[in-house]
Design a protein around this motif. Sequence first.
Motif, PDB file in Angstrom:
ATOM      1  N   ASN A  25      -9.729   3.283  -5.689  1.00 22.98           N
ATOM      2  CA  ASN A  25      -9.784   1.844  -4.626  1.00 22.98           C
ATOM      3  C   ASN A  25     -10.861   2.046  -3.278  1.00 22.98           C
ATOM      4  O   ASN A  25     -10.525   3.087  -3.251  1.00 22.98           O
TER       5      ASN A  25
ATOM      6  N   ARG B  72      -4.631   0.765 -11.689  1.00 20.16           N
ATOM      7  CA  ARG B  72      -3.034   0.078 -11.366  1.00 20.16           C
ATOM      8  C   ARG B  72      -1.852   1.566 -11.514  1.00 20.16           C
ATOM      9  O   ARG B  72      -1.667   2.250 -10.501  1.00 20.16           O
TER      10      ARG B  72
ATOM     11  N   ILE C 239      -9.571  -2.013 -11.007  1.00 23.28           N
ATOM     12  CA  ILE C 239      -8.380  -1.551  -9.850  1.00 23.28           C
ATOM     13  C   ILE C 239      -7.592  -1.774 -10.355  1.00 23.28           C
ATOM     14  O   ILE C 239      -6.397  -0.588 -10.729  1.00 23.28           O
TER      15      ILE C 239
ATOM     16  N   GLN D 153       1.225  -1.194  -0.078  1.00 25.83           N
ATOM     17  CA  GLN D 153      -0.145   0.045   0.022  1.00 25.83           C
ATOM     18  C   GLN D 153       0.915   1.106  -0.285  1.00 25.83           C
ATOM     19  O   GLN D 153       0.557   2.408  -0.899  1.00 25.83           O
TER      20      GLN D 153
ATOM     21  N   ARG E  45      -8.101   2.608   1.318  1.00 24.64           N
ATOM     22  CA  ARG E  45      -6.944   3.115   1.362  1.00 24.64           C
ATOM     23  C   ARG E  45      -6.388   3.086   2.227  1.00 24.64           C
ATOM     24  O   ARG E  45      -5.230   2.958   2.108  1.00 24.64           O
TER      25      ARG E  45
ATOM     26  N   THR F  10     -15.358   5.078  -5.229  1.00 24.16           N
ATOM     27  CA  THR F  10     -14.637   4.787  -6.238  1.00 24.16           C
ATOM     28  C   THR F  10     -14.898   5.590  -7.991  1.00 24.16           C
ATOM     29  O   THR F  10     -14.207   5.773  -8.552  1.00 24.16           O
TER      30      THR F  10
ATOM     31  N   MET G  50     -12.048  -6.509  -8.949  1.00 27.69           N
ATOM     32  CA  MET G  50     -10.716  -6.066  -9.474  1.00 27.69           C
ATOM     33  C   MET G  50      -9.822  -5.243 -10.443  1.00 27.69           C
ATOM     34  O   MET G  50      -9.067  -4.669 -11.761  1.00 27.69           O
TER      35      MET G  50
END
Length: 442
Positions: free
Chosen positions: A312, A439, A435, A79, A315, A354, A432
Motif C-alpha cells: 500500500n 491483503r 493491493i 487500518q 500507511r 510499493t 487495487m
Amino acid sequence: MRTRLAIKIHAFLEQRFPERRVFLKSDSDTRFIRLRSETQIVAFAGATLFVAWTIVATAILLMDSIGSGNFREQAKRDQATYQDRLNAISAERDARAEEAVAAQRRFNAALAQISVMQSELLESETRRRELETGIEVIQTTLRATMKQREIAREALAALKEETGENGAIQLAATEMPAQMTFMAEALERTAQQRDQIRSDAQSALQARSDLELEIKLMQERNDQIFRQLEEAMTVSVEPLDKMFRAAGMPTDSILEQVRRGYSGQGGPLTPLSFSTRGEEPSADEIRANNLLQQMDQLNLYRIAAERAPFANPVRAAVRFTSGFGYRRDPKTGGRRMHNGSDFAGKHGTDIYATADGVVTHAGWESGFGRLVRIRHDFGIETLYAHNSQIRVKVGQRVSRGDHIADMGSTGRSTGTHLHYEVHVNGRPVNPMTYIKAARNVF
C-alpha cells in the motif's frame, strides 16, 4: 373562454396578493413602482425556492460531514485491523520459517546419523562375512584333521594285525606321540574357535537386528520430518501463488524471469545426491529434492513479491476518494477515464514505494504536479502524483517501503490527496488489484 378564465384567476390572485405600489419620493418629484399580483407570486415563489434550496443544501453538507467523520473512523479501525493482521501474518510466517529451518537441521542430523548407522551396518556385515569365512576354513581344517585321524586309526589297526595289540600300541606310542598330541591340541583349539565364532555370529546377528530396528525408527522419524516440511512448504507457497494469480501475473514466466536474473542472493538450491555409484535415487532422496525445489520456488516467489507493487503506498489513515475507471471529472464535470486510485489524507502524509525499482522521474509534470515515477521488473511502472515534496532523485534505486514523497495538492487537484497509478507494459491497470491480492498475505 380564455378571457373569463384569466379574469377569474386574476380575481383569485387579487384576493391573496392585492396590487401594491411602492412610492419613491425625491426632492423634485414622486414616482411609484406598481407590483401586480403575478409579480408578487413570482417573487414569493423564488424566495420560497431559495429558502428550500438553502435548507436542503445545509442538510446535505451536515450529513456528508457526519458521514465523512464516520468513514474516517471506520478507515482508522480498518487500518488498525489490517496492521494487526499484517503483524500476525508476519509473525506466523517467521515462525513457519524457523520451523522449516529447525526441521531442515533435524533432517540433516538424521541423515548424518543414518550414514553412521549404515557404515556400522556395513562393518558388521563385513565382520559377519569374515566370521563365516573363518568358520568355513576351520571346518575344512577340522575335516582334514578328522580324515587324518581316520587314516591313523586304519594304520593302527593294520599294525595290530601284523604285530599284535601290544606291539601296535608300543609302536604307535614310540612313533606317533607327537602327531597325537598335535591332533589333540588342534582339535581343542578348533572347538574353542568354533564356539567363539558361534558366539560372535550370534552377537553380530543381534547387533544387526538392533540396527535394523533403529533404522526403521529413524525412517519413521524421517518420514514425519518430511511431512512437516512438505506441509510447511504448501502453507508458504500456495498463498504467494494465489496472490500472483489474483493480480493477473503469469507465475511461470515471472519465476523464470526472477531465476534468470537471480544474482547476489546466494544462488538457487541444488538437489541432494547421496550416491556416486550411478544408482537410482531412493524415495527419501526424491522427497528431499522436491522439498529443495519448493524452497527454491518459495525464495523466487518472495523475491518476485518484493519487485511487484503489492504494498500500500500510504500507511496512515486515509480516505479512498476515487477508484480506477470512468468517473465525473471534478474540474469540468464531464465523464472521463481515471487511470489510478486516489487516497485523501493530511498534508505531508508519508508516501512509500510499493515495490523495488528505479526512479525514472522525480519532478513537475503537467496535470500531475510534483510526480514520482518508478520502473519495476516485469514491465511494471508506478506513478505517485500531486506530492507536496519529493524525497528521491532520478536514477535512485528504491526498495519496497522506502519513503519517496509527501502528500500534497500540486498540479490539477481539488484537495490534498495521492493519485496512484500502475502501468503494465505501458497500459494503466487498476492498482487495487495488486493491493487486494496481497491483503491476506503480507
